[in-house]
Enzyme design. Structure first.
Site, PDB file in Angstrom:
ATOM      1  CD  GLU A  41      -2.732   1.123   2.556  1.00 39.10           C
ATOM      2  OE1 GLU A  41      -3.870   1.602   2.496  1.00 39.10           O
ATOM      3  OE2 GLU A  41      -2.270   0.610   3.602  1.00 39.10           O
ATOM      4  CE  LYS A 114      -7.441   0.817   3.375  1.00 43.81           C
ATOM      5  NZ  LYS A 114      -6.276   1.575   3.901  1.00 43.81           N
ATOM      6  CB  CYS A 156      -4.090  -1.633   4.559  1.00 46.55           C
ATOM      7  SG  CYS A 156      -3.140  -1.221   6.064  1.00 46.55           S
TER       8      CYS A 156
END
Length: 286
Positions: A41, A114, A156
């Site tokens: 990321e 995301k 993440c």
């Protein structure tokens, strides 16, 4: 058996320096025979106040980061999963934390945005993280076919939400990737256990590429990029610092794990709204 690789970096605010270092690590992973490579990321843009300018260049300008990813994939004849970059859906819109996938010919074949944004308090020297100030929320689950199998995409903080990983499993994922910038504090507490849990729950391989050390400005990330098998065993790991972790996917082993313990067929609740509420107390006495 297919080789995959996670690339661990300690990215800075200097986009060009980050791309130069990423290119070196991509070459190292490709030389080890990896067919699918995962960057962490924020590999190209980490902790910069100039995020808006970078995002505008990627949506309506020269697109330097996207061109870099395409060129690297084509040059090394690999599938390259580009961690995350700030990329709006349209010019003038808020950036999305977008994970782009390029095939061995340098063609963009998938984009995941995301879903869960990191708005939390952490007991480190940064203290507060408000990712939603800079990014908008994604709204799609993305799973794609690759030369090493069917790959599910996540980023993440998504790791804390098991329902996304179960959705990817239902979509046929055999490998799920987790490009990350987990903090040193949250990583030490939860990184390994969450990754192993997601592997065990989904019976998928998990490939996680984390940022891995002390960054300019004092932010520290946890590292420990790794490959975990469908039984939850960590096959390969690199602790701190920059480098490459490379390992093999054995889809016959994956099928064996799923065959011996067919949890997908045993699962009774596919979604929360299928759970029947408990009877009221008065109903117990009727």
């Amino acid at each position: 058996m297919h080789q995959v690789a996670a690339i661990q970096m300690i990215s800075s605010t200097d986009v060009q320096a980050n791309l130069t270092r990423a290119a070196e690590l991509i070459a190292e992973a490709a030389a080890q025979g990896a067919r699918v490579l995962l960057l962490p990321e924020c590999f190209a843009v980490f902790g910069t106040a100039d995020l808006t300018r970078v995002a505008e260049e990627e949506i309506s300008g020269a697109k330097p980061i996207q061109r870099f990813l395409a060129e690297q994939a084509r040059h090394h004849a690999v599938w390259l999963i580009g961690g995350s970059i700030p990329l709006p859906r349209e010019p003038g819109k808020k950036a999305m934390a977008a994970c782009l996938v390029f095939d061995e010919q340098g063609r963009e074949v998938a984009r995941y945005e995301k879903l869960h944004l990191f708005d939390v308090e952490v007991a480190d020297n940064q203290s507060s993280y408000q990712e939603s100030r800079d990014y908008d929320y994604g709204d799609q689950v993305v799973c794609i076919d690759t030369p090493v199998g069917r790959v599910g995409l996540s980023i993440c903080y998504d790791l804390r939400f098991a329902e996304l990983y179960l959705a990817l499993s239902r979509a046929g994922a055999e490998l799920i990737v987790v490009p990350s910038a987990f903090t040193a504090v949250t990583g030490a507490a939860h990184w390994d256990v969450l990754l192993r849990a997601r592997a065990i729950e989904t019976q998928c391989y998990i490939l996680a590429a984390n940022q891995g050390g002390l960054h300019p400005g004092g932010r520290e990330t946890f590292g420990h990029s790794c490959l975990i098998d469908p039984w939850g065993v960590i096959q390969q790991v690199i602790a701190k610092g920059e480098g490459v972790v490379c390992g093999a996917l054995d889809l016959d082993y994956l099928k064996s794990v799923r065959g011996r313990m067919p949890v997908a067929q045993h699962r009774r609740f596919a979604a929360a709204d299928t759970i029947v509420p408990a009877a009221k107390e008065s109903e117990h006495h009727e």
